[in-house]
Design an enzyme around this catalytic site. Structure first.
Site, PDB file in Angstrom:
ATOM      1  N   SER A  56       0.853  -1.181   0.000  1.00  0.00           N
ATOM      2  CA  SER A  56       0.000   0.000   0.000  1.00  0.00           C
ATOM      3  C   SER A  56       0.887   1.227   0.000  1.00  0.00           C
ATOM      4  O   SER A  56       2.031   1.181   0.483  1.00  0.00           O
ATOM      5  CB  SER A  56      -0.883   0.005   1.251  1.00  0.00           C
TER       6      SER A  56
ATOM      7  N   TYR B 275      -0.930  -1.543  10.117  1.00  0.00           N
ATOM      8  CA  TYR B 275      -1.112  -1.801   8.690  1.00  0.00           C
ATOM      9  C   TYR B 275       0.096  -1.300   7.895  1.00  0.00           C
ATOM     10  O   TYR B 275       0.628  -1.995   7.011  1.00  0.00           O
ATOM     11  CB  TYR B 275      -2.389  -1.098   8.242  1.00  0.00           C
TER      12      TYR B 275
ATOM     13  N   LYS C 257       2.693  -3.515   5.636  1.00  0.00           N
ATOM     14  CA  LYS C 257       2.823  -3.281   4.196  1.00  0.00           C
ATOM     15  C   LYS C 257       4.265  -2.956   3.808  1.00  0.00           C
ATOM     16  O   LYS C 257       4.730  -3.342   2.726  1.00  0.00           O
ATOM     17  CB  LYS C 257       1.877  -2.167   3.755  1.00  0.00           C
TER      18      LYS C 257
END
Length: 303
Positions: free
Chosen positions: A152, A164, A168
């Site tokens: 991402s 997150y 990533k």
């Protein structure tokens, strides 16, 4: 039915909804036999079930394709292995894996609990590792294969998704490591940083100025799975796709270096570093600061 990946066997995790579903459908439409993996959880990782994976298999079969469902948790070694074993037992080989599965648990870093950190890192980063680990053994023996991880733009950093973002970023390093370590066996590894309308993108804390649909992302993935990408020696890359836009991210490298005449001390570094090595501006921090200024200005009473 097309033939861009005709005859290939492809496993897709997180394939029950959103981008994963679009990838599974697109790969099948271009001739691949597909292993559809989805643990069937909500966006926060709760309430697992097999229905969503089975529903995608039915869609593929209704369109004339071939697919099988695996409703396993790929954050476990056994789950990742089962995805790969299913491909080999059902279809005799495995040509590509696409690791899309992910969950979100948002919290500011100073409030984030272990229960909010661990499952996100486990699903995204470990879940990519478990499938890559099992798939790479098969592909090494075949002397051929493609690994695709999903990262991402948030690997640059995130205001309220540190878990997150960290996962990533780890996926990018894992992909680059796979590209280096498996190159001599004929295996490529790349990452995709999509910007598309999904149930997860709805939780991104910043406005997405460029955004597309899951089908846009699926088209790029099918290309990366194909012999056309293999012929172009595409490996170790990170691509963004956002509607009509495709971009490639830079490889990490040193920007500037300086050397001391003698040992460094904190004072020498303080005197030397700002004017020589300096910094590399953080684009997202500039956006955050602009938002903070706008919020402050909006809160001030009129003169």
């Amino acid at each position: 039915m097309g033939n861009f990946v005709a005859g290939k066997v492809v496993a897709v995790t997180g394939a029950g909804r959103g981008i994963g579903r679009a990838v599974a459908l697109a790969a099948a439409a271009e001739g691949a036999r597909v292993v559809v993996n989805d643990f069937g959880v909500g966006v926060d990782g709760a309430a697992p079930g097999s229905e969503v994976a089975e529903a995608v298999v039915k869609e593929i079969e209704a369109a004339g394709g071939t697919a099988v469902a695996v409703a396993d948790d790929i954050s476990t070694m056994a789950g990742g292995q089962r995805v790969v074993d299913t491909a080999v037992s059902e279809y005799g080989r495995l040509d590509g894996v696409v690791c899309v599965a992910g969950i979100l648990r948002e919290r500011m870093l100073f409030n984030m609990s272990e229960q909010e950190w661990d499952p996100v890192v486990a699903t995204h980063l470990k879940g990519t590792f478990t499938v890559f680990r099992a798939a790479s053994a098969v592909m090494r023996a075949q002397r051929r294969g493609t690994l695709i991880g999903f990262t991402s733009g948030n690997h640059q950093g995130s205001v309220s998704q540190a878990n997150y973002s960290a996962a990533k970023g780890g996926i990018i390093s894992l992909v680059r490591s796979a590209a280096l370590g498996l190159h001599k066996y004929g295996v490529s590894a790349n990452a995709v940083a999509p910007v598309a309308r999904t149930r997860m993108s709805a939780n991104v804390p910043m406005e997405l100025t460029e955004i597309g649909e899951p089908e846009d992302v699926a088209a790029l993935v099918v290309y990366l799975l194909s012999d056309r990408a293999r012929e172009q020696r595409i490996t170790g890359q990170v691509y963004t796709i956002a509607g009509p836009k495709i971009a490639v991210w830079a490889q990490p490298r040193e920007l500037r270096a300086a050397y001391a005449d003698g040992a460094w001390t904190p004072q020498r570094i303080a005197d030397f570093l700002p004017g020589t090595v300096g910094t590399d501006p953080m684009p997202l921090l500039e956006r955050v600061e602009a938002m903070e200024r706008a919020a402050r200005d909006g809160a001030r009473p009129n003169a």
